[in-house]
Design a protein around this motif. Structure first.
Motif, short mmCIF file in Angstrom:
data_model
loop_
_atom_site.label_atom_id
_atom_site.label_comp_id
_atom_site.label_asym_id
_atom_site.label_seq_id
_atom_site.Cartn_x
_atom_site.Cartn_y
_atom_site.Cartn_z
N ALA A 108 1.06 6.40 -7.10
CA ALA A 108 -0.15 7.14 -7.48
C ALA A 108 -0.08 8.61 -7.10
O ALA A 108 -1.01 9.37 -7.36
N GLY A 109 1.01 9.00 -6.44
CA GLY A 109 1.18 10.39 -6.05
C GLY A 109 0.30 10.82 -4.90
O GLY A 109 -0.06 12.00 -4.77
N LEU A 110 -0.07 9.88 -4.05
CA LEU A 110 -0.96 10.19 -2.92
C LEU A 110 -0.21 10.59 -1.66
O LEU A 110 -0.81 11.06 -0.71
N GLY A 111 1.11 10.33 -1.64
CA GLY A 111 1.88 10.67 -0.47
C GLY A 111 1.74 9.63 0.63
O GLY A 111 0.89 8.74 0.56
N ALA A 112 2.57 9.76 1.64
CA ALA A 112 2.55 8.79 2.75
C ALA A 112 1.42 9.11 3.71
O ALA A 112 1.16 10.27 4.04
N LYS A 113 0.72 8.07 4.13
CA LYS A 113 -0.36 8.22 5.10
C LYS A 113 -0.21 7.18 6.19
O LYS A 113 0.22 6.05 5.94
N ALA A 114 -0.57 7.55 7.41
CA ALA A 114 -0.49 6.61 8.52
C ALA A 114 -1.53 5.52 8.36
O ALA A 114 -2.61 5.74 7.80
N SER A 115 -1.20 4.32 8.81
CA SER A 115 -2.12 3.19 8.71
C SER A 115 -3.41 3.47 9.46
O SER A 115 -3.40 3.94 10.60
N GLN A 116 -4.52 3.19 8.79
CA GLN A 116 -5.84 3.36 9.42
C GLN A 116 -6.35 2.06 10.03
O GLN A 116 -7.41 2.03 10.66
N THR A 117 -5.62 0.97 9.85
CA THR A 117 -6.12 -0.33 10.28
C THR A 117 -5.17 -1.06 11.23
O THR A 117 -5.41 -2.20 11.57
N ILE A 165 0.83 -1.21 0.00
CA ILE A 165 0.00 0.00 0.00
C ILE A 165 0.87 1.26 0.00
O ILE A 165 0.58 2.23 -0.72
N ASP A 166 1.94 1.25 0.79
CA ASP A 166 2.82 2.43 0.82
C ASP A 166 3.44 2.68 -0.55
O ASP A 166 3.52 3.83 -1.01
N ARG A 167 3.88 1.62 -1.22
CA ARG A 167 4.51 1.77 -2.54
C ARG A 167 3.48 2.20 -3.58
O ARG A 167 3.76 3.07 -4.42
#
Length: 286
Positions: free
Chosen positions: A178-187, A171-173
């Motif tokens: 996709a150019g969405l940037g890094a996001k903290a895990s929601q799960t 998901i991180d890769r």
């Protein structure tokens, strides 16, 4: 029906079939994985007679064998047999069943026979390594991520104990591609619920040898997108893997409940029962 969709990145997490998907994107893609087959047998819990797992570190084929208490049963496995191709419903070889029975029989409370096997199921491991390797047990159980020119992200390899970091890395890769940037895990701390009543009552048991009820079927249909009898008995519950005969016996009742929930006719019910019975026969030990 063919549906066309566009995306900045597609994740290919198809296990042993990942190379076939990669070839759809790039006809010249070189194979990433080789295959081995692992067989597991399910016995009554009395064969282990303990709440702790048993590890047999040295076996005749060089693999570790485990005997594990699992959902009120005893799970024994696994083998490591190199195979040339992956199939949707792999079947255990007679030699693999004999090997597990003979080896485990030296250490269990009582020696199991074929008549004691409640279910036999087979998994295919996608191993990252050369197809020319003869001893698949020596190949790494690590995983890899491969990205082709069209941003098809393939994640493959790994094992049960690494599924979480595999998913997180994928998901991180993909997010990066996709150019969405890094996001903290929601799960990270999300609990996975077990079977619960969806109808406000416990429901009726579907078989005396298994803990699943009619309410579990309703839950699977209404809240877990189950659409076939196989979905319920093999993927939303573990009925097929725990006791193949019991699962086959449960199929008509499950089909009836699902038909009512999904507004299907009697022809659909009969077809679902027959499809499941045909598939489930491979989990029986003849």
């Amino acid at each position: 029906e063919i549906v066309t969709a566009t995306s900045k990145c597609v994740i290919n997490a198809t296990g042993a079939f990942c190379d076939a998907v990669r070839e759809m994107s790039d006809a010249h893609a070189k194979p990433l994985v080789t295959f081995s087959q692992g067989v597991h047998l399910v016995l009554d819990q009395s064969f282990l007679g303990a709440e702790n797992a048993l590890m047999i570190p040295k076996t005749d084929d060089g693999r570790v064998l485990f005997c594990i208490p699992w959902l009120g049963h005893t799970l024994v496995g696994t083998t490591d047999t190199p195979i040339e191709q992956a199939s949707l419903e792999p079947e255990a070889r007679e030699s693999e069943i004999d090997f597990i029975l003979e080896t485990a029989g030296r250490y269990l409370c009582k020696k199991p026979s074929r008549a004691n096997i409640l279910s036999v199921f087979v998994g295919i491991r996608p191993l990252v390594g050369s197809r020319s390797t003869v001893n698949t047990a020596s190949l790494s159980r690590g995983y890899t991520i491969d990205v082709d020119r069209s941003n098809l992200l393939t994640i493959t390899g790994g094992k049960w104990t690494t599924y979480r970091p595999m998913a997180e890395d994928a998901i991180d890769r993909a997010s990066e591609l996709a150019g969405l940037g890094a996001k903290a895990s929601q799960t990270r701390n999300l609990e996975i619920p077990g079977p619960t009543s969806a109808s406000g009552s416990p429901g009726r048991y579907l078989h005396p040898d298994l803990p699943y009820t009619s309410a579990d079927v309703i839950m699977a249909v209404r809240h877990e997108m189950a659409r076939t009898v196989e979905d319920v008995l093999a993927r939303r519950t573990r009925a097929l893997f725990l006791n193949a005969n019991a699962a086959i016996a449960m199929a008509p009742a499950v089909a009836g409940i699902m038909a009512k929930e999904l507004e299907k006719d009697r022809i659909w019910e009969i077809d679902q029962i027959e499809q499941f019975r045909h598939m489930a026969k491979t989990y029986e030990c003849s």
